[in-house]
Scaffold this motif. Structure first.
Motif, PDB file in Angstrom:
ATOM      1  N   GLU A 103      -3.032   1.122  -4.032  1.00 59.54           N
ATOM      2  CA  GLU A 103      -2.474  -0.222  -3.938  1.00 59.54           C
ATOM      3  C   GLU A 103      -1.486  -0.382  -5.080  1.00 59.54           C
ATOM      4  O   GLU A 103      -1.862  -0.263  -6.257  1.00 59.54           O
ATOM      5  CB  GLU A 103      -3.572  -1.275  -4.029  1.00 59.54           C
ATOM      6  N   VAL A 104      -0.243  -0.600  -4.760  1.00 61.62           N
ATOM      7  CA  VAL A 104       0.786  -0.804  -5.780  1.00 61.62           C
ATOM      8  C   VAL A 104       0.869  -2.299  -6.031  1.00 61.62           C
ATOM      9  O   VAL A 104       1.344  -3.066  -5.182  1.00 61.62           O
ATOM     10  CB  VAL A 104       2.152  -0.244  -5.319  1.00 61.62           C
TER      11      VAL A 104
ATOM     12  N   MET B 148      -4.698   3.917   7.392  1.00 58.65           N
ATOM     13  CA  MET B 148      -4.672   2.657   8.132  1.00 58.65           C
ATOM     14  C   MET B 148      -5.917   1.819   7.836  1.00 58.65           C
ATOM     15  O   MET B 148      -5.844   0.579   7.802  1.00 58.65           O
ATOM     16  CB  MET B 148      -4.544   2.924   9.631  1.00 58.65           C
ATOM     17  N   MET B 149      -7.052   2.467   7.609  1.00 63.39           N
ATOM     18  CA  MET B 149      -8.254   1.728   7.222  1.00 63.39           C
ATOM     19  C   MET B 149      -8.040   1.013   5.892  1.00 63.39           C
ATOM     20  O   MET B 149      -8.423  -0.147   5.720  1.00 63.39           O
ATOM     21  CB  MET B 149      -9.459   2.671   7.127  1.00 63.39           C
ATOM     22  N   ALA B 150      -7.391   1.706   4.955  1.00 68.89           N
ATOM     23  CA  ALA B 150      -7.116   1.100   3.650  1.00 68.89           C
ATOM     24  C   ALA B 150      -6.164  -0.085   3.770  1.00 68.89           C
ATOM     25  O   ALA B 150      -6.356  -1.121   3.124  1.00 68.89           O
ATOM     26  CB  ALA B 150      -6.523   2.146   2.706  1.00 68.89           C
ATOM     27  N   VAL B 151      -5.143   0.058   4.597  1.00 68.80           N
ATOM     28  CA  VAL B 151      -4.187  -1.037   4.799  1.00 68.80           C
ATOM     29  C   VAL B 151      -4.905  -2.262   5.363  1.00 68.80           C
ATOM     30  O   VAL B 151      -4.688  -3.393   4.922  1.00 68.80           O
ATOM     31  CB  VAL B 151      -3.037  -0.592   5.734  1.00 68.80           C
ATOM     32  N   ARG B 152      -5.786  -2.026   6.338  1.00 66.63           N
ATOM     33  CA  ARG B 152      -6.544  -3.146   6.925  1.00 66.63           C
ATOM     34  C   ARG B 152      -7.480  -3.766   5.895  1.00 66.63           C
ATOM     35  O   ARG B 152      -7.576  -4.997   5.774  1.00 66.63           O
ATOM     36  CB  ARG B 152      -7.342  -2.663   8.136  1.00 66.63           C
ATOM     37  N   ASN B 153      -8.196  -2.921   5.150  1.00 63.01           N
ATOM     38  CA  ASN B 153      -9.156  -3.429   4.168  1.00 63.01           C
ATOM     39  C   ASN B 153      -8.492  -4.303   3.111  1.00 63.01           C
ATOM     40  O   ASN B 153      -9.077  -5.282   2.632  1.00 63.01           O
ATOM     41  CB  ASN B 153      -9.869  -2.266   3.472  1.00 63.01           C
TER      42      ASN B 153
ATOM     43  N   MET C  77       0.845  -1.184   0.000  1.00 59.66           N
ATOM     44  CA  MET C  77       0.000   0.000   0.000  1.00 59.66           C
ATOM     45  C   MET C  77       0.886   1.242   0.000  1.00 59.66           C
ATOM     46  O   MET C  77       2.001   1.215   0.518  1.00 59.66           O
ATOM     47  CB  MET C  77      -0.912   0.025   1.224  1.00 59.66           C
ATOM     48  N   ALA C  78       0.367   2.327  -0.563  1.00 56.93           N
ATOM     49  CA  ALA C  78       1.131   3.574  -0.591  1.00 56.93           C
ATOM     50  C   ALA C  78       0.224   4.765  -0.321  1.00 56.93           C
ATOM     51  O   ALA C  78      -0.927   4.807  -0.778  1.00 56.93           O
ATOM     52  CB  ALA C  78       1.836   3.749  -1.932  1.00 56.93           C
TER      53      ALA C  78
ATOM     54  N   LYS D 254     -19.353   7.319   5.052  1.00 61.19           N
ATOM     55  CA  LYS D 254     -18.851   6.173   5.832  1.00 61.19           C
ATOM     56  C   LYS D 254     -17.994   5.265   4.940  1.00 61.19           C
ATOM     57  O   LYS D 254     -18.384   4.927   3.825  1.00 61.19           O
ATOM     58  CB  LYS D 254     -20.029   5.379   6.405  1.00 61.19           C
ATOM     59  N   ASP D 255     -16.836   4.920   5.436  1.00 57.78           N
ATOM     60  CA  ASP D 255     -15.880   4.013   4.763  1.00 57.78           C
ATOM     61  C   ASP D 255     -15.227   4.615   3.521  1.00 57.78           C
ATOM     62  O   ASP D 255     -14.499   3.923   2.805  1.00 57.78           O
ATOM     63  CB  ASP D 255     -16.553   2.681   4.371  1.00 57.78           C
TER      64      ASP D 255
END
Length: 338
Positions: free
Chosen positions: A149-150, A259-264, A136-137, A209-210
Motif C-alpha cells: 500500500e503506497v 486483487m484480494m489485497a486491492v479489495r481488502n 495499491m502496488a 487462508k487469506d
C-alpha cells in the motif's frame, strides 16, 4: 535549474544495467540512458556480480555524458542528484553511490539516496502525470515480489511478500532448466505464447487462508521434477507448453492475491512495477481483472519497468521535497527494507 524547472539527475546501478536519467520537476523525462549488460552475462546463464561491478565502473562516465547531452543540460543545471543505495548487488550499488557522492561534492549539488523498490513504483509518476498516492502496488522483479500500500510518495506498507524465491528469480531458474537461457523472464513469456497453459498441471501455492505472501520455490522444483521425469521416460519436452503451464501457475496466484489485497484495502487504483511488470500475460490478466472490478490499472511502458535512472530521479525528487538531502556519509546496502 533549467528554464525554471527543477532538474534531478538519477543514477541506477543496482544490478546489470548502468542507467542515468535527467528528469524535470519529478515527472518530465528529459533523458534516460541505459547501458545493459545482458549480452555479457548471458554467457554465464545469470548475472556475475564481479563482472557487473567492473562494467558499471567502465561505463558510468560515458552514460553520464550521454544523459546530460541528450537532455541538453550540464551539471551546473542540476539541482539534485538521486542514486540507488540499495537493495542490490553491493559491488554494483557502490559504483553508483560513489559516483553520485563525487558529483555532489565536486559541484555542491544536494544528494539523496533512493530505495530501489521505491524507484520502481515511481516509474509510474513518469508515465502517468495524474497519478498521486494513495494506491495499491504490485512490485515484481528478479529479487522482489511484494504487494504494498503506497500511502504517500515516500511511504509504503508491505502487505505481502515472497517467503523464498522472487517471481523473477523463479522465471530465470525455470528458463535455465528448460534450455531457454538468460534472461529468463522475457524468454519464458515469449515461449509461452506458443504453448498450452493447461498442458501440464503445476500446483498453485496459496499458503495460509487469506495470506498475501508468495512462495515459488515449490513450483520451481515441480518444473524440475517434471523435466527429469519426462527425460527419464524418453519423452520429448515441449518447451512452449512447459513455459505456458509454469507461467500460468505463477500468474494465477499473483493476480488472485493482488486483487484480494486491492479489495481488502478498498482501493480503486493499482500500480504495477519492476522488471516482471513488463510480462505481457501478467499485464493482460491484471487489466482484465481490474476492468471486471472497476479498478484503474497503471502499467508503465516496458522500458520503465526495467532498472532505469528515470525512476530513481522521480523518487529522489519527492523524497527531497519532504525530507531534504542526505549527506556524504550516504552508504550502499545489499538489502534495504521498503
Amino acid at each position: 535549474m533549467k528554464d525554471g524547472k527543477f532538474i534531478t539527475l538519477g543514477i541506477e546501478s543496482s544490478c546489470d544495467e548502468t542507467s542515468i536519467a535527467v528528469v524535470a520537476d519529478g515527472r518530465q523525462l528529459m533523458s534516460d540512458v541505459i547501458s545493459s549488460q545482458i549480452a555479457l552475462h548471458t554467457v554465464f546463464g545469470g548475472v556475475v556480480p564481479e563482472l557487473a561491478s567492473r562494467h558499471h565502473l567502465q561505463n558510468i562516465n560515458s552514460v553520464l555524458d550521454e544523459a546530460l547531452s541528450e537532455a541538453g543540460v550540464t551539471l551546473d543545471d542540476v539541482d539534485l542528484i538521486g542514486v540507488t543505495n540499495g537493495p542490490g548487488l553491493i559491488g554494483a550499488v557502490v559504483i553508483g553511490v560513489a559516483t553520485a557522492k563525487a558529483l555532489s561534492f565536486a559541484k555542491d549539488i544536494p544528494l539523496v539516496g533512493v530505495n530501489h523498490m521505491h524507484g520502481h513504483v515511481s516509474a509510474n509518476y513518469i508515465q502517468y502525470p495524474d497519478l498521486e498516492p494513495p494506491f495499491m502496488a504490485l512490485i515484481v522483479s528478479g529479487g522482489h515480489t511484494n504487494i504494498v500500500e503506497v500511502t504517500d510518495y515516500n511511504e509504503c506498507k508491505v502487505l505481502g511478500g515472497t517467503r523464498d524465491d522472487a517471481v523473477g528469480e523463479a522465471y530465470d531458474k525455470v528458463a535455465r532448466v528448460i534450455g531457454l537461457g538468460y534472461p529468463g523472464g522475457p524468454k519464458v513469456d515469449k515461449a509461452a505464447k506458443d504453448g498450452n497453459p493447461e498442458a501440464v498441471h503445476f500446483k498453485r501455492v496459496y499458503l495460509e487462508k487469506d495470506s498475501l505472501d508468495f512462495s515459488f520455490s515449490g513450483l520451481k522444483t515441480a518444473v524440475l521434477n517434471y523435466i527429469n521425469t519426462e527425460k527419464m521416460a524418453g519423452r520429448e519436452i515441449n518447451v512452449a507448453d512447459v513455459s505456458a503451464s509454469f507461467q500460468q501457475a505463477v500468474l494465477d496466484v499473483v493476480v488472485d492475491k493482488t486483487m484480494m489485497a486491492v479489495r481488502n484495502m478498498n482501493k480503486d487504483r493499482l500500480v504495477i512495477a519492476g522488471g516482471v511488470a513488463a510480462n505481457s500475460e501478467l499485464r493482460r490478466e491484471l487489466k482484465e481483472a481490474c476492468h471486471k472490478e472497476g479498478i484503474r490499472l497503471y502499467a508503465p511502458e516496458p522500458v520503465l519497468c526495467t532498472d532505469n535512472g528515470a525512476m530513481i530521479a522521480a523518487a529522489a525528487y519527492y523524497k527531497y521535497k519532504k525530507h531534504g538531502a542526505d549527506d556524504l556519509h550516504l552508504d550502499a546496502y545489499a538489502d534495504l527494507s521498503l
